[in-house]
Design an enzyme around this catalytic site. Structure first.
Site, PDB file in Angstrom:
ATOM      1  N   GLU A   1      53.452   8.339 -44.005  1.00  0.00           N
ATOM      2  CA  GLU A   1      52.004   9.025 -44.364  1.00  0.00           C
ATOM      3  C   GLU A   1      51.218   8.031 -45.316  1.00  0.00           C
ATOM      4  OE1 GLU A   1      54.753  10.814 -45.805  1.00  0.00           O
ATOM      5  OE2 GLU A   1      55.237  11.973 -44.315  1.00  0.00           O
TER       6      GLU A   1
ATOM      7  N   ASN B   1      43.160   4.933 -47.745  1.00  0.00           N
ATOM      8  CA  ASN B   1      43.750   3.989 -47.950  1.00  0.00           C
ATOM      9  C   ASN B   1      43.513   2.900 -46.948  1.00  0.00           C
ATOM     10  OD1 ASN B   1      45.105   1.823 -48.831  1.00  0.00           O
ATOM     11  ND2 ASN B   1      46.892   2.566 -49.516  1.00  0.00           N
TER      12      ASN B   1
ATOM     13  N   TYR C   1      49.355  -0.824 -41.026  1.00  0.00           N
ATOM     14  CA  TYR C   1      50.376  -0.221 -40.431  1.00  0.00           C
ATOM     15  C   TYR C   1      49.948  -0.314 -38.793  1.00  0.00           C
ATOM     16  CZ  TYR C   1      51.798   1.505 -44.790  1.00  0.00           C
ATOM     17  OH  TYR C   1      52.228   1.729 -46.171  1.00  0.00           O
TER      18      TYR C   1
END
Length: 87
Positions: free
Chosen positions: A38, A43, A50
């Site tokens: 998560e 962000n 990611y």
């Protein structure tokens, strides 16, 4: 792993990338075939990192974070094998 964080003074030096690569190596070594995490909706630098590692949005956890209250974006990655030289 509960948190992956790099102090501001050390960001943009490849530390988080190295940590993620190590996590994938260890996961593969222990038989893991997928990963999930998560990240705060706000962000963006972490979300971009990611995504570079092949994670895709799987859902949202509304109000998951506190101080301040914020949604969590749930990300998944199937397969921990190397892709284009990067895990």
């Amino acid at each position: 792993i509960n948190n992956l964080a790099v102090l501001p003074a050390y960001r943009r030096q490849g530390i988080a990338t190295g940590l993620l690569r190590h996590m994938f190596e260890q996961g593969r070594a222990h038989g893991a075939v997928r990963a999930t995490l998560e990240v705060r909706r706000s962000n963006e630098p972490a979300r971009l990192l990611y995504e570079r590692f092949g994670f895709v949005v799987a859902g949202v956890r509304r109000g998951y974070y506190t101080k301040p209250v914020e949604d969590a974006i749930v990300l998944w990655r199937e397969g921990l094998d190397e892709v284009n030289g990067r895990p």
